[in-house]
Scaffold this motif. Structure first.
Motif, PDB file in Angstrom:
ATOM      1  N   GLY A 480      42.142  44.881  35.149  1.00  0.00           N
ATOM      2  CA  GLY A 480      41.981  44.654  36.727  1.00  0.00           C
ATOM      3  C   GLY A 480      42.766  45.830  37.563  1.00  0.00           C
ATOM      4  N   ARG A 482      46.583  46.048  40.069  1.00  0.00           N
ATOM      5  CA  ARG A 482      47.758  45.428  40.403  1.00  0.00           C
ATOM      6  C   ARG A 482      48.357  45.717  41.838  1.00  0.00           C
ATOM      7  N   SER A 536      47.218  36.234  37.727  1.00  0.00           N
ATOM      8  CA  SER A 536      45.786  37.102  37.876  1.00  0.00           C
ATOM      9  C   SER A 536      45.086  36.121  38.790  1.00  0.00           C
ATOM     10  N   TYR A 537      44.051  36.917  39.764  1.00  0.00           N
ATOM     11  CA  TYR A 537      43.052  36.170  40.415  1.00  0.00           C
ATOM     12  C   TYR A 537      41.847  37.117  40.112  1.00  0.00           C
ATOM     13  N   LYS A 543      39.158  41.475  39.968  1.00  0.00           N
ATOM     14  CA  LYS A 543      40.333  40.846  39.197  1.00  0.00           C
ATOM     15  C   LYS A 543      41.437  41.694  39.753  1.00  0.00           C
ATOM     16  N   TYR A 544      42.621  40.970  39.913  1.00  0.00           N
ATOM     17  CA  TYR A 544      43.756  41.746  40.333  1.00  0.00           C
ATOM     18  C   TYR A 544      45.065  41.015  40.010  1.00  0.00           C
ATOM     19  N   TYR A 545      46.017  41.720  39.590  1.00  0.00           N
ATOM     20  CA  TYR A 545      47.471  40.797  39.439  1.00  0.00           C
ATOM     21  C   TYR A 545      48.384  41.047  40.495  1.00  0.00           C
ATOM     22  N   SER A 626      48.128  36.828  29.811  1.00  0.00           N
ATOM     23  CA  SER A 626      48.546  36.121  31.054  1.00  0.00           C
ATOM     24  C   SER A 626      47.909  34.735  30.663  1.00  0.00           C
TER      25      SER A 626
END
Length: 684
Positions: A480, A482, A536-537, A543-545, A626
């Motif tokens: 993803g 960040r 993470s979402y 998706k990103y951290y 994660s």
């Protein structure tokens, strides 16, 4: 089954310890745990000392070689917010995390990347006199970042006229990951000056594995898939680098002069020049428009660091002495990342200038026969200029962030009785980007018998969020993106108020020293409030951290250390660490914290000038993703080495690491399999 075998071996060693008797183990003086010279048996914190002899015995070239063989110090891969994180590792003490370990050289901080992912391969072993590793929270003496402990690399002292040249060559099977090391150290004493000079060249070829990929073209702002983009859906296979092709050059020196009987002036200058490159899977912009994810990229680093330090040691009276240090550590990082499959702009976003300016001054006062008071102040300014924290992902323009620390501390080392001593200290830190912090430490060492000590220690720690955790903007991280906690961009629509970590470490230890055996068992518990970890979402292209606080983390553990002189010609060292970690909110274990790690080292002197050593390392299961869905398998590595002193001047050595070719899972670090090395050491 492996755990049962290890526990049985430990039990056997303990049951038979009373029959061991021959050689007296040397007393060891340490300085990092109290900032004063103290016998290690009188220190209430847990300390490991790695000597120059230890380093030479395992033929270590860099810090990485040393730390790979120390239990409870674990590598954490893949945290660095760049595609090259596959080849970068940071270290963690007792599961406290990569950012919870403070690395010092002669008590001084280094400028560099957040989490120090390069440092293990940068610092040459040839310059090291010893390494002191203090486990547990140490913020009372060292401030932020010492949640898990402190690693102080102490360089060689200037005592006699001597020089050393060390040349080493190694490679994996089929010529993989070739490594060439050349280093020298020279020290001298004249009527007016004392000096030392060191230099090293560490040159490595790359080690890669083929991995398949499937490209996805997206809109960099919205994350929407660009179905019509010619690069969307392109599949293939590409090499991914797990050991960089790199050259690291170090040169430095120190000059000392006694101004009079009570004043000594010192000057240090160290310079590092580094070039690294590799091929990875990451993100890159397409000249025709769009961001291409999961595509092969070339990455090259050209990094430089210069450290300049001056110090003044002074004796005011027989009972009062002190030292003042002023130093600057400047780091210049230049990274270029370029797409391989298509034409696109060069990404220079992960470039930076980092400067740490520090003033430290300490006083040590012998109050009476029972009390030594140490007090000090510190001013530190950390400046980071980087495009990685520029909110515009298309811009390579630097953004500047500055953090200032102002600190005061006081410590009292007390001899309460002939058999009981205590250490107490407190520290106040004023931090420009976080709440002010007060930390406290107290420890007792009780001499139960002439051979047995009981020690108890309580220490507090804290860690302020770093620049990456707060502000980084990385369009490529794992599967993803960040973003720092303060960043609002793309799928991340809210800022997060990231708080400093706060820790409390409790430990109790019982040590026993016979004529030829030292044994110690340590029980510890570290509680961390607001521990900073990646969350993470989203899914897919959204998706990103980001960095967030874990409300409460609990780390319990046990350490067992045994050093045994079997005969005049053979020594055995055994170390074991058991960790039980838990995020109290999710009830999950922490990442990269093996439940069990152990090492067994055996040295045997075949003839007076010929010594062999065997090392067995065991690393238990650990979570490395994660989602905490599956654990990476445990593994064991076996190394063997030999050293032959031809005469007082010349020695040759060689060895085989990982002799049974154990392959590791990629998410906990890839090795090259069996690795062969040989070298020559000249002392004159």
């Amino acid at each position: 089954m492996k755990k049962i075998i290890l526990i049985s071996a430990i039990t056997s060693l303990i049951l038979f310890q009373d029959s061991f008797a021959n050689t007296i183990l040397e007393d060891v003086i340490v300085t990092t745990a109290t900032k004063t010279e103290k016998n290690i048996q009188g220190v209430s914190a847990s300390v490991i000392v790695v000597t120059q002899k230890d380093i030479e015995r395992i033929a270590a070239s860099t810090l990485k070689d040393v730390f790979e063989k120390i239990p409870s110090i674990n590598a954490q891969f893949g945290r660095f917010p760049h595609p090259s994180s596959a080849s970068k590792a940071s270290i963690s003490i007792r599961g406290a995390g990569a950012n919870g370990t403070l690395i010092l050289i002669d008590g001084k901080r280094l400028s560099g990347e957040t989490e120090g992912p390069y440092e293990l391969n940068r610092i040459p072993a040839s310059m090291i006199e010893r390494i002191e590793i203090v486990k547990g929270s140490m913020s009372t003496l060292y401030g932020s970042d010492a949640i898990g402990g402190v690693i102080n690399i102490i360089t060689k002292k200037i005592e006699t006229n001597s020089s050393t040249i060390d040349i080493k060559y190694g490679q994996g099977e089929e010529g993989k990951a070739k490594e060439k090391n050349i280093n020298f150290t020279t020290r001298g004493v004249t009527n007016e000056f004392r000096y030392k000079l060191f230099g090293s060249i560490i040159d490595t070829t790359s080690y890669s594995k083929n991995k398949s990929y499937s490209q996805v073209a997206t809109n960099p702002s919205t994350g929407a898939i660009l179905v019509g983009n010619s690069q969307n859906g392109v599949n293939g296979s590409s090499k991914v680098t797990y050991i960089d092709e790199g050259t690291v050059n170090n040169i430095g020196g120190r000059v000392e002069k006694d101004l009079n009987d009570t004043l000594t002036l010192g000057l240090d200058v160290n310079y590092l020049d580094e070039n690294r490159k590799g091929t990875y899977l990451g993100n890159a912009k397409f000249s025709g428009g769009g961001l291409i994810q999961n595509t092969p990229v070339n990455s090259e680093d050209n990094n430089k660091r210069i450290d300049i330090s001056s110090d003044l040691k002074y004796e005011i009276s027989n009972n009062l002495s002190g030292q003042t240090k002023v130093y600057r550590s400047y780091y210049k990082k230049r990274n270029e990342t370029t797409p391989i499959n298509f034409t696109g702009p060069v990404n220079k976003k992960f470039s930076a200038n980092v400067t740490i300016d520090t003033l430290e001054s300490n006083l040590t006062y012998l109050l009476n026969d029972s009390n030594i008071i140490t007090t000090g102040l510190e001013y530190r300014k950390e400046t980071r200029d980087s495009s990685a924290i520029n909110i515009d992902p298309s811009s390579s323009e630097f953004v500047t962030k500055v953090v200032k620390y102002k600190s005061l501390f006081i410590q009292d080392e007390m001899a309460i009785t002939d058999s009981l001593n205590a250490t107490m200290g407190t520290r106040y830190d004023n931090i420009s980007n976080a709440d002010n912090k007060v930390t406290f430490q107290a420890g007792l060492v009780q001499k139960l018998t002439d051979k047995t000590n009981l020690r108890v220690n309580y220490a507090q720690g804290y860690r302020a969020p770093d620049i990456a955790e707060l502000y980084v903007v990385s369009p490529s991280y794992k599967d993803g993106k960040r973003f720092g906690s303060d960043v609002i961009f793309g799928p991340k629509t809210k800022a997060y108020d990231l708080k400093p970590e706060q820790s409390q470490t409790f430990e109790i230890a019982l040590s026993n020293k016979l004529e030829n055996l030292f044994s110690e068992i340590v029980l510890f518990n570290t509680k961390i409030d607001d521990k900073i970890e990646l969350a993470s979402y989203g899914t897919g292209n959204a998706k990103y951290y980001t960095s967030e606080n874990l409300e409460k983390v609990d780390i319990k553990g046990l350490e067992l250390n045994i050093a045994y002189n079997i005969t005049e010609n053979s020594d055995l060292n055994f170390n074991l660490t058991y960790l039980n970690t838990e995020d109290k909110t999710t009830k999950k274990e922490l990442l990269f914290t093996p439940d069990l790690s152990a090492s067994l080292g055996l040295s045997y002197q075949i003839i007076p000038n010929l010594i062999t050593n065997l090392s067995i390392r065991y690393i238990g299961e650990q979570y490395a993703n994660s989602q905490n869905t599956t654990k990476a398998d445990d593994y064991s590595l076996i190394d063997i080495g030999i050293n032959y002193d031809i005469n007082n001047t010349l020695a040759i050595y060689g060895g085989i690491d990982n002799i049974f070719d154990k392959q590791l899972e990629e998410n906990i670090g890839v090795n090259v399999g069996t690795f062969f090395y040989t070298g020559v050491r000249i002392k004159f």
